[in-house]
Motif scaffolding. Structure first.
Motif, PDB file in Angstrom:
ATOM      1  N   GLU A 226       0.824  -6.738  -9.516  1.00 55.59           N
ATOM      2  CA  GLU A 226       0.769  -5.280  -9.398  1.00 55.59           C
ATOM      3  C   GLU A 226       0.682  -4.718 -10.807  1.00 55.59           C
ATOM      4  O   GLU A 226       1.297  -5.251 -11.731  1.00 55.59           O
ATOM      5  N   ARG A 227      -0.083  -3.634 -10.931  1.00 50.74           N
ATOM      6  CA  ARG A 227      -0.213  -3.023 -12.250  1.00 50.74           C
ATOM      7  C   ARG A 227      -0.712  -1.601 -12.111  1.00 50.74           C
ATOM      8  O   ARG A 227      -1.433  -1.270 -11.184  1.00 50.74           O
ATOM      9  N   GLU A 228      -0.319  -0.778 -13.069  1.00 51.54           N
ATOM     10  CA  GLU A 228      -0.911   0.545 -13.245  1.00 51.54           C
ATOM     11  C   GLU A 228      -1.568   0.558 -14.610  1.00 51.54           C
ATOM     12  O   GLU A 228      -0.977   0.098 -15.591  1.00 51.54           O
TER      13      GLU A 228
ATOM     14  N   GLY B  29      -3.991   2.345  -9.960  1.00 51.49           N
ATOM     15  CA  GLY B  29      -2.991   1.425  -9.420  1.00 51.49           C
ATOM     16  C   GLY B  29      -3.667   0.230  -8.778  1.00 51.49           C
ATOM     17  O   GLY B  29      -4.656   0.388  -8.059  1.00 51.49           O
ATOM     18  N   ILE B  30      -3.136  -0.950  -9.047  1.00 47.64           N
ATOM     19  CA  ILE B  30      -3.721  -2.197  -8.537  1.00 47.64           C
ATOM     20  C   ILE B  30      -2.629  -3.024  -7.882  1.00 47.64           C
ATOM     21  O   ILE B  30      -1.599  -3.290  -8.494  1.00 47.64           O
ATOM     22  N   VAL B  31      -2.863  -3.423  -6.635  1.00 46.53           N
ATOM     23  CA  VAL B  31      -1.970  -4.348  -5.932  1.00 46.53           C
ATOM     24  C   VAL B  31      -2.837  -5.495  -5.424  1.00 46.53           C
ATOM     25  O   VAL B  31      -3.833  -5.267  -4.735  1.00 46.53           O
ATOM     26  N   ALA B  32      -2.454  -6.712  -5.784  1.00 49.23           N
ATOM     27  CA  ALA B  32      -3.203  -7.911  -5.393  1.00 49.23           C
ATOM     28  C   ALA B  32      -2.356  -8.730  -4.422  1.00 49.23           C
ATOM     29  O   ALA B  32      -1.243  -9.135  -4.757  1.00 49.23           O
TER      30      ALA B  32
ATOM     31  N   THR C 226      -5.937  -3.750  -3.563  1.00 51.83           N
ATOM     32  CA  THR C 226      -5.864  -2.344  -3.214  1.00 51.83           C
ATOM     33  C   THR C 226      -5.878  -1.603  -4.536  1.00 51.83           C
ATOM     34  O   THR C 226      -4.999  -1.803  -5.381  1.00 51.83           O
ATOM     35  N   VAL C 227      -6.903  -0.779  -4.736  1.00 57.52           N
ATOM     36  CA  VAL C 227      -7.095  -0.090  -6.009  1.00 57.52           C
ATOM     37  C   VAL C 227      -7.154   1.406  -5.730  1.00 57.52           C
ATOM     38  O   VAL C 227      -7.994   1.865  -4.948  1.00 57.52           O
ATOM     39  N   THR C 228      -6.233   2.152  -6.359  1.00 60.66           N
ATOM     40  CA  THR C 228      -6.118   3.578  -6.094  1.00 60.66           C
ATOM     41  C   THR C 228      -6.106   4.386  -7.393  1.00 60.66           C
ATOM     42  O   THR C 228      -5.754   3.869  -8.456  1.00 60.66           O
ATOM     43  N   ALA C 229      -6.479   5.642  -7.258  1.00 61.06           N
ATOM     44  CA  ALA C 229      -6.342   6.626  -8.343  1.00 61.06           C
ATOM     45  C   ALA C 229      -6.168   7.978  -7.673  1.00 61.06           C
ATOM     46  O   ALA C 229      -6.850   8.277  -6.682  1.00 61.06           O
TER      47      ALA C 229
END
Length: 141
Positions: A17-19, A102-105, A122-125
């Motif tokens: 997970e990362r932002e 935001g990235i969740v793998a 899952t990639v969000t902004a």
């Protein structure tokens, strides 16, 4: 972030997970590195003239940032064997605030030995998904 597995792992397990914060400066640096100087990536007036909500992050920049946590999770134990996404929404980069991606793998599928075969991102902004069907095929040494 957990280390890439030497043993079985379950579908649905979050492996990274990362932002990532992107600024207008980030876009200028990426434009220089990629050669993509389309003005929608740095000029508000041009973005507005073509009906965009603001200056947009480069799609390939967003795509590259999204796979980075998977690559780091794999480390020396494996590699990205394939990667594909659908660009579903643009990442609008505010001139003052920038944008946070935001990235969740998560493990999407496993092989017969229980090792990850596909990682789903899952990639969000701005509270919205910006990459659809973002899937990374991984392989291990």
């Amino acid at each position: 972030m957990t280390a890439a597995p030497a043993t079985a792992i379950e579908v649905g397990t979050v492996v990274a997970e990362r932002e990532v914060h992107v600024t207008r400066d980030s876009l200028v640096r990426y434009a220089g590195a990629s050669g993509d100087f389309n003005p929608i990536h740095y000029r508000d007036d041009v973005a507005a003239s073509v009906g965009l909500p603001g200056v947009l992050a480069h799609g390939m920049l967003t795509m590259g940032l999204a796979v980075q946590p998977v690559s780091e999770w794999l480390g020396d134990s494996g590699w990205v064997a394939g990667y594909g996404v659908r660009f579903t929404r643009p990442v609008v980069v505010d001139p003052e605030q920038g944008a946070t991606i935001g990235i969740v793998a998560k493990v999407g599928t496993v092989d017969d030995d229980g090792r990850p075969k596909r990682i789903d991102l899952t990639v969000t902004a701005g509270g919205q998904t910006v990459l659809g069907k973002a899937q990374v095929t991984v392989a291990f040494r």
